[in-house]
Design an enzyme around this catalytic site. Sequence first.
Site, mmCIF file in Angstrom:
data_model
loop_
_atom_site.group_PDB
_atom_site.id
_atom_site.type_symbol
_atom_site.label_atom_id
_atom_site.label_comp_id
_atom_site.label_asym_id
_atom_site.label_seq_id
_atom_site.Cartn_x
_atom_site.Cartn_y
_atom_site.Cartn_z
ATOM 1 N N GLY A 175 1.068 -0.797 0.274
ATOM 2 C CA GLY A 175 -0.381 0.344 0.112
ATOM 3 C C GLY A 175 0.432 1.153 -0.083
ATOM 4 O O GLY A 175 1.782 1.423 0.563
ATOM 5 N N GLN A 176 0.719 2.351 -0.322
ATOM 6 C CA GLN A 176 1.117 3.518 -0.853
ATOM 7 C C GLN A 176 2.057 4.012 0.438
ATOM 8 O O GLN A 176 2.733 4.665 0.705
ATOM 9 C CB GLN A 176 0.170 4.467 -1.188
ATOM 10 C CG GLN A 176 -1.340 4.757 -0.759
ATOM 11 C CD GLN A 176 -1.971 5.967 -1.014
ATOM 12 O OE1 GLN A 176 -1.674 6.583 -2.515
ATOM 13 N NE2 GLN A 176 -3.277 6.434 -0.795
ATOM 14 N N ASP A 183 -3.459 -13.598 6.430
ATOM 15 C CA ASP A 183 -4.129 -13.088 6.038
ATOM 16 C C ASP A 183 -5.118 -12.409 7.510
ATOM 17 O O ASP A 183 -5.710 -12.726 8.151
ATOM 18 C CB ASP A 183 -5.305 -14.465 5.599
ATOM 19 C CG ASP A 183 -7.502 -13.568 5.243
ATOM 20 O OD1 ASP A 183 -7.531 -12.430 5.141
ATOM 21 O OD2 ASP A 183 -7.835 -14.437 4.461
ATOM 22 N N LEU A 184 -5.748 -10.851 6.991
ATOM 23 C CA LEU A 184 -6.024 -10.008 8.080
ATOM 24 C C LEU A 184 -6.820 -10.027 8.072
ATOM 25 O O LEU A 184 -7.965 -9.883 9.357
ATOM 26 C CB LEU A 184 -6.009 -8.444 8.006
ATOM 27 C CG LEU A 184 -4.396 -8.069 8.229
ATOM 28 C CD1 LEU A 184 -4.805 -6.547 7.777
ATOM 29 C CD2 LEU A 184 -3.923 -8.830 9.178
ATOM 30 N N ALA A 199 -5.150 -1.972 5.091
ATOM 31 C CA ALA A 199 -6.732 -1.885 5.190
ATOM 32 C C ALA A 199 -7.558 -1.970 3.881
ATOM 33 O O ALA A 199 -6.869 -1.896 2.911
ATOM 34 C CB ALA A 199 -7.324 -0.207 5.371
ATOM 35 N N TYR A 219 -17.173 2.111 3.575
ATOM 36 C CA TYR A 219 -16.223 2.421 4.225
ATOM 37 C C TYR A 219 -16.211 3.189 5.342
ATOM 38 O O TYR A 219 -15.209 2.814 6.299
ATOM 39 C CB TYR A 219 -15.290 3.003 2.780
ATOM 40 C CG TYR A 219 -14.011 3.395 3.954
ATOM 41 C CD1 TYR A 219 -12.832 2.160 3.484
ATOM 42 C CD2 TYR A 219 -13.567 5.011 3.831
ATOM 43 C CE1 TYR A 219 -11.777 2.647 3.713
ATOM 44 C CE2 TYR A 219 -12.361 5.416 4.043
ATOM 45 C CZ TYR A 219 -11.623 4.239 3.972
ATOM 46 O OH TYR A 219 -10.357 4.550 4.163
#
Length: 296
Positions: free
Chosen positions: A10-11, A35-36, A59, A124
């Site tokens: 991710g960024q 694996d979250l 996320a 979200y």
Amino acid sequence: MRILLLGERGQLSRELQLRLSGASELLIAGRQRLDLADTARIRRYVRALCPQLIINAAAYTAVDRAEGEPQPAFALNATAPGVLAEEAARLGAPLIHYSSDYVFDGCKPAPYVETDAPNPLNVYGRSKLAGEQAIQAVGAAHLILRTSWVYASHGHNFLLTLQRLLRERDELQVVDDQLGAPTWAGSIATATGQLIDQWRRGRAGPWGLYHLCCQGETSWFGFASAIAEQLRGKGQTVARLLPIPSSAYPTPARRPLNSRLDCSRLRRDWQIQLPDWHDALLECLASPRRAAPAKP
């Protein structure tokens, strides 16, 4: 110090890797390794590594897609942070977690402070709020950092999308009635490093919830205009930009019209303040597009 960083590609995670890898033993867990959505596996993984600090930069960020698939959004954004907080408490290790301006409905006429009541407009936002609440319910040492309009020179974000569309099209419509602060992931990562350094030196402010975004404010149209200006400065021909209201650009997920966050509490408690969003954009565009130092 042994730091467990959740998230790999991710960024924000990539910017954190660039800034934290030299001073600490940085253990990076991407989705292929952990694996979250598997809470039992999270517990086994954390207990096997025994980190002294946990940073959750992972996320579910597909805002529109979350409207049709709330279960994975809540699994990653709500359930997993709560489990990480429980395991951090078990180890006596602090947890740093990142949240979103989308926990608010945008109806307030002024910037939001940490004590304002959340009222998310979309799945979200509700999942991110549930993650905050799950961490807070554990009651252990934590920093929840709410930020806004995150971008970087890698990944999938507004900056890279606009750069491409400005080159490909003759005319481009951009929403002009949603206000916030574009925030470079590199600025967030730098501030995170400063927070960690203060904690390690015994100079930490109070744990808890803080707003962390660049100074100033603009609209998505204003952000797009700044990006276009930089491309023109390099002699490139770009599309003509046209401002439009949100009503002219319907999306599956509703967005708050006001995403402005008041960051004065972080400045007061931790003496940390991000740069103006214009300056951060210039720094991002001037930074080399380096690959993050991947580690197992």
